[in-house]
Design an enzyme around this catalytic site. Structure first.
Site, PDB file in Angstrom:
ATOM      1  N   LYS A  97      84.109  -1.602 -28.041  1.00 11.55           N
ATOM      2  CA  LYS A  97      83.699  -2.727 -27.532  1.00 11.55           C
ATOM      3  C   LYS A  97      82.716  -3.520 -28.315  1.00 11.55           C
ATOM      4  O   LYS A  97      82.945  -4.911 -28.527  1.00 11.55           O
ATOM      5  CB  LYS A  97      83.453  -2.566 -25.968  1.00 11.55           C
ATOM      6  CG  LYS A  97      84.548  -2.140 -25.280  1.00 11.55           C
ATOM      7  CD  LYS A  97      84.443  -2.269 -23.681  1.00 11.55           C
ATOM      8  CE  LYS A  97      85.775  -2.020 -23.161  1.00 11.55           C
ATOM      9  NZ  LYS A  97      85.975  -1.771 -21.843  1.00 11.55           N
ATOM     10  N   LYS A 149      93.678  -3.987 -19.903  1.00 12.08           N
ATOM     11  CA  LYS A 149      94.054  -5.231 -19.072  1.00 12.08           C
ATOM     12  C   LYS A 149      93.843  -6.661 -19.900  1.00 12.08           C
ATOM     13  O   LYS A 149      93.944  -7.571 -19.323  1.00 12.08           O
ATOM     14  CB  LYS A 149      92.829  -5.088 -17.939  1.00 12.08           C
ATOM     15  CG  LYS A 149      92.840  -3.830 -17.185  1.00 12.08           C
ATOM     16  CD  LYS A 149      91.712  -4.104 -16.073  1.00 12.08           C
ATOM     17  CE  LYS A 149      91.533  -2.615 -15.488  1.00 12.08           C
ATOM     18  NZ  LYS A 149      90.191  -1.913 -15.768  1.00 12.08           N
ATOM     19  N   LYS A 191      96.048   1.591 -27.325  1.00 12.77           N
ATOM     20  CA  LYS A 191      96.175   1.623 -25.851  1.00 12.77           C
ATOM     21  C   LYS A 191      96.360   0.220 -24.986  1.00 12.77           C
ATOM     22  O   LYS A 191      95.911  -0.769 -25.429  1.00 12.77           O
ATOM     23  CB  LYS A 191      94.740   2.215 -25.433  1.00 12.77           C
ATOM     24  CG  LYS A 191      94.490   2.659 -23.913  1.00 12.77           C
ATOM     25  CD  LYS A 191      93.288   3.031 -23.522  1.00 12.77           C
ATOM     26  CE  LYS A 191      92.521   1.806 -23.300  1.00 12.77           C
ATOM     27  NZ  LYS A 191      90.996   1.776 -22.980  1.00 12.77           N
TER      28      LYS A 191
HETATM   29  P1  TYM Z   1      89.098   1.415 -16.230  1.00 10.75           P
HETATM   30  O1  TYM Z   1      89.294   0.173 -15.128  1.00 10.75           O
HETATM   31  O2  TYM Z   1      89.302   0.990 -17.489  1.00 10.75           O
HETATM   32  O3  TYM Z   1      90.620   2.207 -16.043  1.00 10.75           O
HETATM   33  C1  TYM Z   1      90.927   2.732 -14.618  1.00 10.75           C
HETATM   34  C2  TYM Z   1      91.789   4.060 -15.107  1.00 10.75           C
HETATM   35  O4  TYM Z   1      92.931   3.649 -15.551  1.00 10.75           O
HETATM   36  C3  TYM Z   1      92.977   4.773 -16.709  1.00 10.75           C
HETATM   37  N1  TYM Z   1      93.602   4.059 -17.726  1.00 10.75           N
HETATM   38  C4  TYM Z   1      94.688   4.243 -18.440  1.00 10.75           C
HETATM   39  N2  TYM Z   1      95.471   5.492 -18.296  1.00 10.75           N
HETATM   40  C5  TYM Z   1      96.595   5.594 -19.024  1.00 10.75           C
HETATM   41  N3  TYM Z   1      97.050   4.681 -20.040  1.00 10.75           N
HETATM   42  C6  TYM Z   1      96.210   3.417 -20.313  1.00 10.75           C
HETATM   43  N4  TYM Z   1      96.622   2.631 -20.971  1.00 10.75           N
HETATM   44  C7  TYM Z   1      94.951   3.312 -19.540  1.00 10.75           C
HETATM   45  N5  TYM Z   1      94.145   2.133 -19.366  1.00 10.75           N
HETATM   46  C8  TYM Z   1      93.348   2.622 -18.495  1.00 10.75           C
HETATM   47  C9  TYM Z   1      91.418   4.939 -17.138  1.00 10.75           C
HETATM   48  O5  TYM Z   1      91.201   6.133 -17.742  1.00 10.75           O
HETATM   49  C10 TYM Z   1      90.911   5.056 -15.702  1.00 10.75           C
HETATM   50  O6  TYM Z   1      91.055   6.402 -15.262  1.00 10.75           O
HETATM   51  N6  TYM Z   1      84.651   3.685 -16.111  1.00 10.75           N
HETATM   52  C11 TYM Z   1      86.137   3.639 -15.446  1.00 10.75           C
HETATM   53  C12 TYM Z   1      85.871   3.227 -13.945  1.00 10.75           C
HETATM   54  C13 TYM Z   1      84.853   4.116 -13.418  1.00 10.75           C
HETATM   55  C14 TYM Z   1      85.234   5.544 -13.178  1.00 10.75           C
HETATM   56  C15 TYM Z   1      83.952   5.836 -12.480  1.00 10.75           C
HETATM   57  C16 TYM Z   1      86.303   6.161 -13.194  1.00 10.75           C
HETATM   58  C17 TYM Z   1      83.525   3.717 -13.032  1.00 10.75           C
HETATM   59  N7  TYM Z   1      82.828   4.722 -12.733  1.00 10.75           N
HETATM   60  C18 TYM Z   1      83.705   7.119 -11.853  1.00 10.75           C
HETATM   61  C19 TYM Z   1      86.114   7.719 -12.587  1.00 10.75           C
HETATM   62  C20 TYM Z   1      84.699   8.058 -12.178  1.00 10.75           C
HETATM   63  C21 TYM Z   1      87.069   2.629 -16.138  1.00 10.75           C
HETATM   64  O7  TYM Z   1      86.290   1.419 -16.932  1.00 10.75           O
HETATM   65  O8  TYM Z   1      88.058   2.539 -15.802  1.00 10.75           O
END
Ligand code: TYM
Length: 329
Positions: free
Chosen positions: A112, A199, A196
């Site tokens: 990022k 969003k 990947k």
């Molecule tokens: P975030 O919001 O980027 O994504 C949410 C969840 O979706 C999964 N994910 C994917 N899985 C498969 N293929 C993809 N292309 C893909 N894009 C996203 C992510 O791995 C995630 O599980 N840091 C985290 C949010 C968070 C969190 C936490 C998660 C904050 N605190 C504590 C678990 C525990 C995040 O940015 O996810």
């Protein structure tokens, strides 16, 4: 044995199919036999500039999709990170136990930050994994279901927890384990299957709220290869492999079973079958999402969730403060 299961999603954009397959659709299955905490990581959404109204709308949308995916607010605790100040408090404390060296190795930060001008990289983007560790440790979570891109962050959390326990010679924190599905943990972009799905990639992502005609069009024009064989080969056929992954996850079959279904098929026929299953999944999900929105239940769910989450999170902060010598009554 009942365990604490925790996960979250950050409301930086509209949810996409990767979020659904890699994370969201796995949450509800834990709720009957475990203590489940699922939250919206709204403080994490501030790490890059975001319009306040967009942030607000995205946040409510994620709650609606949690419910649409079968999470039951009477079983799982559903809440906003920013409604529970203990996240910020433990995040601040834990920052003192994280080393710059390990923070510098965080691939998501590096990726990022590399897209930004040095002068506009916020400190929050850098310290993000520490706040994420606080999210997990506050609830004594053992199981953290996430997609592959979050593995490194959960591992950092494990390291911080172990370091902390070791320093104070007590099991203050539970050591969490990332739970990552073998298939579907990294859904790739349809327009560039070496990247990947995220969003923020309008051509390559499928949003859960997308119009179904647009979804079909995106899948039919997904980048593939010059061969004409539906076979899983991530290195040489990343586009077809990604579509096979999506198909097998949504059909609940193995990749091998999916490959067998398409022996001798051309790519057009295969893509149409993928589009059919994706559209059927999204149609059902969107119908449930609309029901949730119409029910007007979101505020109530969040209020109840914040109360339940705060109780546990505040107990953890109290315990931590006592251990490290901060004065508490
Ligand atoms: P975030 O919001 O980027 O994504 C949410 C969840 O979706 C999964 N994910 C994917 N899985 C498969 N293929 C993809 N292309 C893909 N894009 C996203 C992510 O791995 C995630 O599980 N840091 C985290 C949010 C968070 C969190 C936490 C998660 C904050 N605190 C504590 C678990 C525990 C995040 O940015 O996810």
């Amino acid at each position: 044995m009942e365990q604490v299961v925790l996960s979250g999603i950050k409301p930086t954009g509209q949810l996409q199919l990767g979020n659904y397959i890699g994370a969201l659709r796995n949450f509800a299955k834990y709720q009957d036999d475990n203590q489940v905490f699922v939250f919206i990581a709204d403080l994490h959404a501030l790490t890059l500039p975001i319009d306040p109204q967009v942030l607000y709308n995205n946040t409510r949308d994620i709650v609606a999709f949690y419910l649409a995916c079968g999470l039951d607010p009477n079983k799982a605790t559903i809440f906003l990170q920013s409604d529970v100040p203990a996240h910020s408090e433990l995040g601040t404390i834990l920052g003192n136990y994280a080393y710059m060296g390990e923070m510098n190795r965080m691939t998501q930060f590096k990726e990022k930050a590399s897209k930004l001008n040095d002068k506009s990289i916020g400190l929050g983007l850098y310290t993000y994994p520490v706040l994420m560790a606080a999210d997990i440790l506050l609830y004594n979570a053992k199981t953290v279901p996430v997609g592959e891109d979050q593995k490194q962050h959960v591992e950092l959390c494990r390291n911080l927890a172990e370091r902390f326990n070791h320093r104070y010679k007590q099991d203050v924190f539970t050591i969490p384990t990332p739970v990552i599905n073998k298939t579907g943990a990294r859904i790739m972009s349809l327009s560039d299957p070496t990247k990947k799905m995220s969003k923020s990639d309008p051509k390559g992502d499928i949003l859960l709220k997308d119009d179904l005609k647009a979804v079909r069009k995106k899948i039919m024009s997904a980048v593939t290869d010059l061969e004409c064989e539906v076979r899983y080969d991530k290195e040489n056929k990343p586009g077809i492999s990604n579509l096979l992954t999506i198909y097998s996850c949504l059909k609940d079959i193995t990749i091998e079973e999916a490959e067998k279904e398409f022996i001798g098929c051309n790519y057009g026929t295969f893509k149409k079958a993928v589009a059919d299953v994706v559209c059927a999944t999204l149609e059902e999900l969107q119908a449930k999402y609309n029901q949730v929105i119409e029910s007007g239940i979101i505020d109530e769910v969040l209020q109840k969730g914040a109360e339940k989450a705060s109780k546990i999170a505040n107990e953890t902060v109290k315990r931590v403060k006592k251990v490290i010598g901060l004065y508490t009554k």
